[in-house]
Design a protein around this motif. Sequence first.
Motif, PDB file in Angstrom:
ATOM      1  N   THR A  11       0.833  -1.195   0.000  1.00  0.00           N
ATOM      2  CA  THR A  11       0.000   0.000   0.000  1.00  0.00           C
ATOM      3  C   THR A  11       0.876   1.256   0.000  1.00  0.00           C
ATOM      4  O   THR A  11       2.096   1.169   0.092  1.00  0.00           O
ATOM      5  CB  THR A  11      -0.882   0.047   1.270  1.00  0.00           C
ATOM      6  OG1 THR A  11      -0.036   0.144   2.416  1.00  0.00           O
ATOM      7  CG2 THR A  11      -1.782  -1.169   1.386  1.00  0.00           C
ATOM      8  N   LEU A  17      -7.971   3.039  -2.640  1.00  0.00           N
ATOM      9  CA  LEU A  17      -8.035   1.633  -3.061  1.00  0.00           C
ATOM     10  C   LEU A  17      -7.263   0.750  -2.083  1.00  0.00           C
ATOM     11  O   LEU A  17      -7.662  -0.382  -1.822  1.00  0.00           O
ATOM     12  CB  LEU A  17      -7.456   1.447  -4.468  1.00  0.00           C
ATOM     13  CG  LEU A  17      -8.325   1.874  -5.647  1.00  0.00           C
ATOM     14  CD1 LEU A  17      -7.577   1.619  -6.958  1.00  0.00           C
ATOM     15  CD2 LEU A  17      -9.660   1.151  -5.663  1.00  0.00           C
ATOM     16  N   CYS A  18      -6.176   1.305  -1.550  1.00  0.00           N
ATOM     17  CA  CYS A  18      -5.380   0.550  -0.574  1.00  0.00           C
ATOM     18  C   CYS A  18      -6.187   0.289   0.696  1.00  0.00           C
ATOM     19  O   CYS A  18      -6.164  -0.808   1.245  1.00  0.00           O
ATOM     20  CB  CYS A  18      -4.100   1.299  -0.223  1.00  0.00           C
ATOM     21  SG  CYS A  18      -2.983   1.501  -1.626  1.00  0.00           S
ATOM     22  N   GLU A  20      -9.418   0.074   0.937  1.00  0.00           N
ATOM     23  CA  GLU A  20     -10.403  -0.969   0.611  1.00  0.00           C
ATOM     24  C   GLU A  20      -9.741  -2.340   0.592  1.00  0.00           C
ATOM     25  O   GLU A  20     -10.293  -3.313   1.106  1.00  0.00           O
ATOM     26  CB  GLU A  20     -11.023  -0.717  -0.771  1.00  0.00           C
ATOM     27  CG  GLU A  20     -11.998   0.429  -0.819  1.00  0.00           C
ATOM     28  CD  GLU A  20     -12.503   0.674  -2.252  1.00  0.00           C
ATOM     29  OE1 GLU A  20     -12.540  -0.282  -3.057  1.00  0.00           O
ATOM     30  OE2 GLU A  20     -12.853   1.827  -2.551  1.00  0.00           O
ATOM     31  N   ALA A  21      -8.566  -2.421  -0.021  1.00  0.00           N
ATOM     32  CA  ALA A  21      -7.859  -3.699  -0.131  1.00  0.00           C
ATOM     33  C   ALA A  21      -7.517  -4.263   1.244  1.00  0.00           C
ATOM     34  O   ALA A  21      -7.674  -5.457   1.489  1.00  0.00           O
ATOM     35  CB  ALA A  21      -6.588  -3.527  -0.958  1.00  0.00           C
ATOM     36  N   ASP A  66      -3.193 -10.343  -7.042  1.00  0.00           N
ATOM     37  CA  ASP A  66      -4.207  -9.365  -7.429  1.00  0.00           C
ATOM     38  C   ASP A  66      -3.611  -7.977  -7.250  1.00  0.00           C
ATOM     39  O   ASP A  66      -2.671  -7.807  -6.478  1.00  0.00           O
ATOM     40  CB  ASP A  66      -5.457  -9.497  -6.529  1.00  0.00           C
ATOM     41  CG  ASP A  66      -6.745  -9.606  -7.343  1.00  0.00           C
ATOM     42  OD1 ASP A  66      -6.758  -9.152  -8.504  1.00  0.00           O
ATOM     43  OD2 ASP A  66      -7.737 -10.132  -6.813  1.00  0.00           O
ATOM     44  N   TRP A  68      -4.747  -3.423  -7.692  1.00  0.00           N
ATOM     45  CA  TRP A  68      -5.741  -2.371  -7.825  1.00  0.00           C
ATOM     46  C   TRP A  68      -6.993  -2.660  -7.015  1.00  0.00           C
ATOM     47  O   TRP A  68      -7.230  -2.025  -6.018  1.00  0.00           O
ATOM     48  CB  TRP A  68      -6.087  -2.053  -9.282  1.00  0.00           C
ATOM     49  CG  TRP A  68      -4.976  -1.414 -10.032  1.00  0.00           C
ATOM     50  CD1 TRP A  68      -3.981  -0.623  -9.502  1.00  0.00           C
ATOM     51  CD2 TRP A  68      -4.698  -1.496 -11.418  1.00  0.00           C
ATOM     52  NE1 TRP A  68      -3.118  -0.223 -10.493  1.00  0.00           N
ATOM     53  CE2 TRP A  68      -3.541  -0.736 -11.679  1.00  0.00           C
ATOM     54  CE3 TRP A  68      -5.333  -2.135 -12.466  1.00  0.00           C
ATOM     55  CZ2 TRP A  68      -3.000  -0.603 -12.947  1.00  0.00           C
ATOM     56  CZ3 TRP A  68      -4.798  -2.003 -13.730  1.00  0.00           C
ATOM     57  CH2 TRP A  68      -3.642  -1.243 -13.961  1.00  0.00           C
ATOM     58  N   ARG A  69      -7.792  -3.600  -7.450  1.00  0.00           N
ATOM     59  CA  ARG A  69      -8.981  -3.977  -6.665  1.00  0.00           C
ATOM     60  C   ARG A  69      -8.871  -5.443  -6.274  1.00  0.00           C
ATOM     61  O   ARG A  69      -8.714  -6.299  -7.134  1.00  0.00           O
ATOM     62  CB  ARG A  69     -10.264  -3.758  -7.473  1.00  0.00           C
ATOM     63  CG  ARG A  69     -10.562  -2.304  -7.689  1.00  0.00           C
ATOM     64  CD  ARG A  69     -12.000  -2.088  -8.121  1.00  0.00           C
ATOM     65  NE  ARG A  69     -12.279  -0.678  -8.321  1.00  0.00           N
ATOM     66  CZ  ARG A  69     -12.623   0.168  -7.367  1.00  0.00           C
ATOM     67  NH1 ARG A  69     -12.741  -0.242  -6.119  1.00  0.00           N
ATOM     68  NH2 ARG A  69     -12.875   1.433  -7.649  1.00  0.00           N
ATOM     69  N   ASP A  71     -10.409  -8.757  -5.281  1.00  0.00           N
ATOM     70  CA  ASP A  71     -11.691  -9.449  -5.416  1.00  0.00           C
ATOM     71  C   ASP A  71     -11.878 -10.371  -4.208  1.00  0.00           C
ATOM     72  O   ASP A  71     -11.111 -11.321  -4.039  1.00  0.00           O
ATOM     73  CB  ASP A  71     -11.674 -10.256  -6.719  1.00  0.00           C
ATOM     74  CG  ASP A  71     -12.957 -11.034  -6.952  1.00  0.00           C
ATOM     75  OD1 ASP A  71     -13.547 -11.551  -5.968  1.00  0.00           O
ATOM     76  OD2 ASP A  71     -13.365 -11.149  -8.111  1.00  0.00           O
TER      77      ASP A  71
END
Length: 86
Positions: A11, A17-18, A20-21, A66, A68-69, A71
């Motif tokens: 991150t 986005l980080c 969220e990840a 994975d 960016w996003r 899953d």
Amino acid sequence: MGHTVEVEVLTKQGCHLCEEAVAVTREACAEFSVTFIEHDITEDATLLASFAEEIPVLRIDGRVRDFWRIDPQRLRRLLREATAGS
């Protein structure tokens, strides 16, 4: 005795986005009783050079799985596979 599954989220500060990840990874890892490490790439020149354009990056046992996003379904499947041998 199986190996310990190593989960990392790469991150950097101020990256939504980080955030969220990390949240997705924390939740999935908790289900599998796996701990994860968050690495800020700005503190490591090698990581920064390799992943500056891709973060957040999810690595399991050193392999990029994975970016960016993250899953959640895919992450759970990967964790299931990684922990099956433990």
